[in-house]
Design a protein around this motif. Structure first.
Motif, PDB file in Angstrom:
ATOM      1  N   ARG A 165       0.994  -1.256  -0.112  1.00 27.52           N
ATOM      2  CA  ARG A 165      -0.072  -0.133  -0.090  1.00 27.52           C
ATOM      3  C   ARG A 165       0.976   1.173  -0.019  1.00 27.52           C
ATOM      4  NH1 ARG A 165      -5.351  -0.109   1.820  1.00 27.52           N
ATOM      5  NH2 ARG A 165      -4.767   1.676   3.100  1.00 27.52           N
ATOM      6  N   SER A 166       0.275   2.224  -0.519  1.00 30.34           N
ATOM      7  CA  SER A 166       1.074   3.438  -0.455  1.00 30.34           C
ATOM      8  C   SER A 166       1.126   4.230   0.824  1.00 30.34           C
ATOM      9  CB  SER A 166       0.559   4.731  -1.192  1.00 30.34           C
ATOM     10  OG  SER A 166      -1.080   4.926  -0.834  1.00 30.34           O
ATOM     11  N   ASN A 167       2.641   4.413   1.386  1.00 31.49           N
ATOM     12  CA  ASN A 167       3.023   4.977   2.474  1.00 31.49           C
ATOM     13  C   ASN A 167       3.410   3.797   3.403  1.00 31.49           C
ATOM     14  OD1 ASN A 167       3.379   7.445   3.683  1.00 31.49           O
ATOM     15  ND2 ASN A 167       1.587   7.278   4.984  1.00 31.49           N
ATOM     16  N   VAL A 168       3.428   2.788   2.921  1.00 30.60           N
ATOM     17  CA  VAL A 168       3.984   1.585   3.657  1.00 30.60           C
ATOM     18  C   VAL A 168       5.375   1.521   3.990  1.00 30.60           C
ATOM     19  CG1 VAL A 168       4.349  -0.301   1.767  1.00 30.60           C
ATOM     20  CG2 VAL A 168       3.261  -1.136   4.204  1.00 30.60           C
ATOM     21  N   GLY A 169       6.181   2.260   3.308  1.00 30.81           N
ATOM     22  CA  GLY A 169       7.273   2.317   3.469  1.00 30.81           C
ATOM     23  C   GLY A 169       8.557   1.650   2.388  1.00 30.81           C
ATOM     24  N   LYS A 170       7.860   1.682   1.186  1.00 33.10           N
ATOM     25  CA  LYS A 170       8.521   1.010  -0.128  1.00 33.10           C
ATOM     26  C   LYS A 170       9.997   1.831  -0.238  1.00 33.10           C
ATOM     27  CE  LYS A 170       5.087   0.320  -2.751  1.00 33.10           C
ATOM     28  NZ  LYS A 170       5.571   1.200  -3.638  1.00 33.10           N
ATOM     29  N   SER A 171       9.694   3.174  -0.363  1.00 30.23           N
ATOM     30  CA  SER A 171      10.992   4.035  -0.634  1.00 30.23           C
ATOM     31  C   SER A 171      12.083   3.923   0.506  1.00 30.23           C
ATOM     32  CB  SER A 171      10.503   5.428  -0.893  1.00 30.23           C
ATOM     33  OG  SER A 171       9.672   5.381  -1.717  1.00 30.23           O
ATOM     34  N   SER A 174       6.446  -3.616   8.071  1.00 32.82           N
ATOM     35  CA  SER A 174       7.165  -2.475   8.028  1.00 32.82           C
ATOM     36  C   SER A 174       6.930  -1.745   9.553  1.00 32.82           C
ATOM     37  CB  SER A 174       7.059  -1.708   7.038  1.00 32.82           C
ATOM     38  OG  SER A 174       5.806  -1.075   6.950  1.00 32.82           O
ATOM     39  N   LYS A 175       7.640  -0.600   9.522  1.00 34.17           N
ATOM     40  CA  LYS A 175       7.644   0.195  10.962  1.00 34.17           C
ATOM     41  C   LYS A 175       7.528  -0.557  12.145  1.00 34.17           C
ATOM     42  CE  LYS A 175       5.400   3.242   7.589  1.00 34.17           C
ATOM     43  NZ  LYS A 175       4.372   4.422   7.232  1.00 34.17           N
ATOM     44  N   ALA A 176       8.306  -1.382  12.462  1.00 39.94           N
ATOM     45  CA  ALA A 176       8.552  -2.306  13.584  1.00 39.94           C
ATOM     46  C   ALA A 176       8.621  -1.386  14.803  1.00 39.94           C
ATOM     47  CB  ALA A 176       9.121  -3.632  13.462  1.00 39.94           C
ATOM     48  N   ASP A 177       9.552  -0.297  14.519  1.00 34.80           N
ATOM     49  CA  ASP A 177       9.892   0.369  15.584  1.00 34.80           C
ATOM     50  C   ASP A 177       8.676   1.197  16.103  1.00 34.80           C
ATOM     51  OD1 ASP A 177      10.142   3.679  14.063  1.00 34.80           O
ATOM     52  OD2 ASP A 177      10.262   1.782  12.828  1.00 34.80           O
ATOM     53  N   LYS A 178       7.617   1.249  15.590  1.00 39.01           N
ATOM     54  CA  LYS A 178       6.500   1.826  16.144  1.00 39.01           C
ATOM     55  C   LYS A 178       5.723   1.197  17.094  1.00 39.01           C
ATOM     56  CE  LYS A 178       5.634   5.317  12.583  1.00 39.01           C
ATOM     57  NZ  LYS A 178       5.059   6.613  12.408  1.00 39.01           N
ATOM     58  N   ILE A 179       5.897  -0.106  17.397  1.00 40.02           N
ATOM     59  CA  ILE A 179       5.493  -0.599  18.338  1.00 40.02           C
ATOM     60  C   ILE A 179       6.304  -1.215  19.419  1.00 40.02           C
ATOM     61  CG2 ILE A 179       3.349  -1.428  17.012  1.00 40.02           C
ATOM     62  CD1 ILE A 179       4.678  -4.221  16.718  1.00 40.02           C
ATOM     63  N   ALA A 233       9.853  -8.732  10.479  1.00 39.36           N
ATOM     64  CA  ALA A 233       9.653  -7.558  11.238  1.00 39.36           C
ATOM     65  C   ALA A 233      10.826  -6.728  10.789  1.00 39.36           C
ATOM     66  CB  ALA A 233       9.608  -7.754  12.653  1.00 39.36           C
ATOM     67  N   TYR A 234      10.304  -5.333  10.460  1.00 41.36           N
ATOM     68  CA  TYR A 234      11.419  -4.329   9.621  1.00 41.36           C
ATOM     69  C   TYR A 234      11.404  -3.100  10.212  1.00 41.36           C
ATOM     70  CZ  TYR A 234      14.490  -2.057   6.574  1.00 41.36           C
ATOM     71  OH  TYR A 234      15.366  -1.181   6.089  1.00 41.36           O
ATOM     72  N   SER A 235      12.358  -2.338  10.432  1.00 35.39           N
ATOM     73  CA  SER A 235      12.228  -0.986  10.543  1.00 35.39           C
ATOM     74  C   SER A 235      13.325  -0.226   9.666  1.00 35.39           C
ATOM     75  CB  SER A 235      12.482  -0.649  11.995  1.00 35.39           C
ATOM     76  OG  SER A 235      12.795   0.817  12.088  1.00 35.39           O
ATOM     77  N   SER A 236      12.783   0.898   9.003  1.00 34.30           N
ATOM     78  CA  SER A 236      13.804   1.569   8.082  1.00 34.30           C
ATOM     79  C   SER A 236      14.360   2.689   9.192  1.00 34.30           C
ATOM     80  CB  SER A 236      13.085   2.349   7.109  1.00 34.30           C
ATOM     81  OG  SER A 236      12.593   1.408   6.374  1.00 34.30           O
ATOM     82  N   GLU A 237      13.918   2.681  10.348  1.00 35.72           N
ATOM     83  CA  GLU A 237      14.454   3.753  11.292  1.00 35.72           C
ATOM     84  C   GLU A 237      15.744   3.208  11.797  1.00 35.72           C
ATOM     85  OE1 GLU A 237      13.042   7.000  12.433  1.00 35.72           O
ATOM     86  OE2 GLU A 237      12.240   6.930  10.557  1.00 35.72           O
TER      87      GLU A 237
HETATM   88  P1  GDP Z   1       6.147   4.500   0.388  1.00 32.22           P
HETATM   89  O1  GDP Z   1       4.854   5.231   0.122  1.00 32.22           O
HETATM   90  O2  GDP Z   1       5.683   2.922   0.347  1.00 32.22           O
HETATM   91  O3  GDP Z   1       7.355   4.523  -0.430  1.00 32.22           O
HETATM   92  O4  GDP Z   1       6.578   4.913   1.898  1.00 32.22           O
HETATM   93  P2  GDP Z   1       7.733   5.975   2.305  1.00 32.22           P
HETATM   94  O5  GDP Z   1       9.008   5.065   2.251  1.00 32.22           O
HETATM   95  O6  GDP Z   1       7.596   7.161   1.542  1.00 32.22           O
HETATM   96  O7  GDP Z   1       7.493   6.275   3.720  1.00 32.22           O
HETATM   97  C1  GDP Z   1       6.162   6.674   4.204  1.00 32.22           C
HETATM   98  C2  GDP Z   1       6.361   7.364   5.568  1.00 32.22           C
HETATM   99  O8  GDP Z   1       6.657   6.541   6.436  1.00 32.22           O
HETATM  100  C3  GDP Z   1       7.606   8.415   5.435  1.00 32.22           C
HETATM  101  O9  GDP Z   1       7.112   9.541   6.307  1.00 32.22           O
HETATM  102  C4  GDP Z   1       8.679   7.580   6.164  1.00 32.22           C
HETATM  103  O10 GDP Z   1       9.533   8.403   6.970  1.00 32.22           O
HETATM  104  C5  GDP Z   1       7.863   6.647   7.207  1.00 32.22           C
HETATM  105  N1  GDP Z   1       8.345   5.406   7.624  1.00 32.22           N
HETATM  106  C6  GDP Z   1       8.949   4.505   6.241  1.00 32.22           C
HETATM  107  N2  GDP Z   1       9.419   3.415   7.093  1.00 32.22           N
HETATM  108  C7  GDP Z   1       9.305   3.585   8.427  1.00 32.22           C
HETATM  109  C8  GDP Z   1       9.659   2.948   9.422  1.00 32.22           C
HETATM  110  O11 GDP Z   1      10.193   1.803   9.359  1.00 32.22           O
HETATM  111  N3  GDP Z   1       9.575   3.267  10.784  1.00 32.22           N
HETATM  112  C9  GDP Z   1       9.211   4.604  10.796  1.00 32.22           C
HETATM  113  N4  GDP Z   1       8.907   5.073  12.130  1.00 32.22           N
HETATM  114  N5  GDP Z   1       8.716   5.266  10.047  1.00 32.22           N
HETATM  115  C10 GDP Z   1       9.064   4.846   8.537  1.00 32.22           C
END
Ligand code: GDP
Length: 201
Positions: A31-37, A142-147, A173-177
């Motif tokens: 989904r968009s915003n899930v953290g692909k980039s 994604s965003k495992a740091d948020k829990i 479980a993954y975190s880009s942070e």
């Molecule tokens: P995309 O639309 O799937 O490409 O998502 P983005 O990579 O642009 O990320 C969307 C938002 O989520 C941005 O504000 C990122 O900084 C945030 N984000 C992405 N990955 C993580 C993560 O692992 N942890 C946290 N806390 N935020 C993340």
């Protein structure tokens, strides 16, 4: 393979715009915003390579990232973004479907879901589609740091159940942070799909 030698190559909306050649491709869906980039940047250790969208759903095409002329990471448009027209949604769906259905170089799919939320109907559809086609794949929560740490296993079990992942499908479980999960993802990519490619370097 030297991952520091990675570069954005092109954005395609139609198959005749995909890169030439026969390098293997790893596609990222979610989904968009899930953290692909963010995951693409983190896996390649390059902060600004894939654009992290301030505005979700902005990526309009399929982005190809060339890694050391050895492999492509392919960022497919995010689905499920509410604020776009029906026509736009249909054209994204077609773009994703055409790529996944026809691209011979496609070697594996990495599907992302947000660890905090139950997978949606869109996610389930996407996942069924990937598994029915027999594509090699893994799922990243994604965003495992948020829990909290204590919540992670429970969330993973729920995701596994809702998507119907078989026991042998990797769910990570993954975190880009924090980059937690990065090594494991690379290890799995090496082990399952890239052995030939990686061992050449
Ligand atoms: P995309 O639309 O799937 O490409 O998502 P983005 O990579 O642009 O990320 C969307 C938002 O989520 C941005 O504000 C990122 O900084 C945030 N984000 C992405 N990955 C993580 C993560 O692992 N942890 C946290 N806390 N935020 C993340």
């Amino acid at each position: 393979m030297d991952i520091s030698k990675s570069r954005y190559e092109l954005t395609a909306v139609k198959p005749d715009q995909y890169p030439d050649g026969d390098l293997p491709e790893i596609a990222f869906v979610g989904r968009s915003n899930v953290g692909k980039s963010s995951i693409i940047n983190a896996l390649l250790n390059r902060k600004g390579l894939a654009r992290v969208s301030a505005e979700p759903g902005k990526t309009r095409g399929i982005n190809f990232y060339n890694i050391d002329d050895t492999l492509y990471f392919v960022d497919l448009p995010g689905y499920g973004f509410a604020k776009v027209s029906k026509e736009e949604k249909a054209s994204w769906g077609e773009m994703i479907e055409t790529y996944l259905n026809t691209r011979k170089q496609l070697t594996a799919v990495i599907m992302l879901v947000d660890i905090r939320h139950a997978p949606t109907a869109d996610d389930r559809m996407m996942y069924d589609w990937i598994s029915e086609r027999g594509l090699s794949h893994m799922v990243i929560a994604s965003k495992a740091d948020k829990i909290s740490r204590g919540q992670i296993q429970g969330r993973l079990s729920e995701i596994r159940k809702i998507l119907g992942l078989k026991a042998d499908v990797n769910l990570i479980a993954y975190s880009s942070e924090t980059r937690e999960g990065t090594d494991r993802i690379w290890n799995e990519l090496e082990k399952t799909v890239l052995e030939g490619v990686i061992s050449e370097s």
